[in-house]
Design an enzyme around this catalytic site. Structure first.
Site, mmCIF file in Angstrom:
data_model
loop_
_atom_site.group_PDB
_atom_site.id
_atom_site.type_symbol
_atom_site.label_atom_id
_atom_site.label_comp_id
_atom_site.label_asym_id
_atom_site.label_seq_id
_atom_site.Cartn_x
_atom_site.Cartn_y
_atom_site.Cartn_z
ATOM 1 C CB CYS A 9 -0.972 -0.014 1.178
ATOM 2 S SG CYS A 9 -0.188 -0.081 2.802
ATOM 3 N NE ARG A 37 -4.456 1.503 1.857
ATOM 4 C CZ ARG A 37 -4.286 2.283 0.778
ATOM 5 N NH1 ARG A 37 -5.174 2.238 -0.189
ATOM 6 N NH2 ARG A 37 -3.235 3.064 0.678
ATOM 7 C CG ASP A 82 -5.074 5.928 2.607
ATOM 8 O OD1 ASP A 82 -5.069 5.490 3.774
ATOM 9 O OD2 ASP A 82 -4.232 6.721 2.161
HETATM 10 P P1 4NP Z 1 -1.702 2.758 4.148
HETATM 11 O O1 4NP Z 1 -2.296 4.129 4.761
HETATM 12 O O2 4NP Z 1 -1.187 3.098 2.761
HETATM 13 O O3 4NP Z 1 -2.886 1.860 4.089
HETATM 14 O O4 4NP Z 1 -0.628 2.299 5.082
HETATM 15 C C1 4NP Z 1 -1.536 5.295 4.802
HETATM 16 C C2 4NP Z 1 -0.648 5.492 5.830
HETATM 17 C C3 4NP Z 1 0.111 6.663 5.892
HETATM 18 C C4 4NP Z 1 -0.035 7.626 4.913
HETATM 19 C C5 4NP Z 1 -0.913 7.415 3.869
HETATM 20 C C6 4NP Z 1 -1.672 6.240 3.806
HETATM 21 N N1 4NP Z 1 0.711 8.826 4.977
HETATM 22 O O5 4NP Z 1 0.533 9.679 4.098
HETATM 23 O O6 4NP Z 1 1.532 8.997 5.895
#
Ligand code: 4NP
Length: 169
Positions: A22, A28, A140
């Site tokens: 992800c 995720r 997300d």
């Molecule tokens: P992930 O969610 O891609 O599902 O781990 C996110 C976690 C952090 C960030 C964006 C999405 N971020 O911009 O820090």
């Protein structure tokens, strides 16, 4: 190669190595890894399927999954202990299946792939999800509330179940 051909090509392999990807590798993809690990253990397939997860954004490297995701996952019995790490070039060699959570992840993973064969390993998680026809990606949850995390876990349980079913066929 489409998804069916890719899954077909994994049949007969002694070990299948799956990388979930992800953006941050704190919501995720570590949840997908934890859910799949639980299902694999339930089937006694730990020797046959190897799992990891990674992120396209390295800003959370070394961190445990987001506290909210850990809490929601723990309620369902999943203990998420992965430490965030960025995707690296050798992942295209080290894994048989590279599973992207959304379309941006998918496009970037395909774009970075060093060979056509490596590109063919990249699939979308949503293609394994049967129960959420209104979605073309796993959303997300980072800027969402509790229901965003629950939705992601519901979708990932659905998709992991289907992925395992296809691998066991
Ligand atoms: P992930 O969610 O891609 O599902 O781990 C996110 C976690 C952090 C960030 C964006 C999405 N971020 O911009 O820090």
């Amino acid at each position: 190669m489409n998804r069916r051909e890719l899954m077909e090509s994994l049949k007969g392999k002694d070990k299948v190595r799956i990388l979930f990807v992800c953006l941050g590798n704190i919501c995720r993809s570590p949840a997908a890894e934890g859910i799949m690990a639980d299902m694999i253990a339930g089937e006694g397939l730990e020797d046959r399927i190897e799992l990891d997860s990674a992120g396209l954004y390295g800003g959370h490297a070394g961190e445990l999954p987001d506290h909210r995701m850990r809490v929601h996952a723990r309620r369902r019995g999943y203990e998420l202990t992965h430490r965030s790490r960025p995707v690296k070039l050798s992942d295209y060699d080290d894994f048989d299946l590279i599973v992207a959570m959304d379309n941006s992840n998918y496009d970037r993973l395909r774009g970075f792939a060093p060979t056509v064969e490596a590109q063919d390993k990249v699939v979308r998680m949503i293609e394994f999800v049967n129960g959420f026809p209104q979605y073309d990606h796993v959303p997300d949850p980072y800027y969402e509330g509790a229901e965003g995390f629950e939705l992601v876990l519901d979708m990932l349980e659905d998709g992991c179940r289907e992925m395992l079913r296809e691998l066991e066929k």
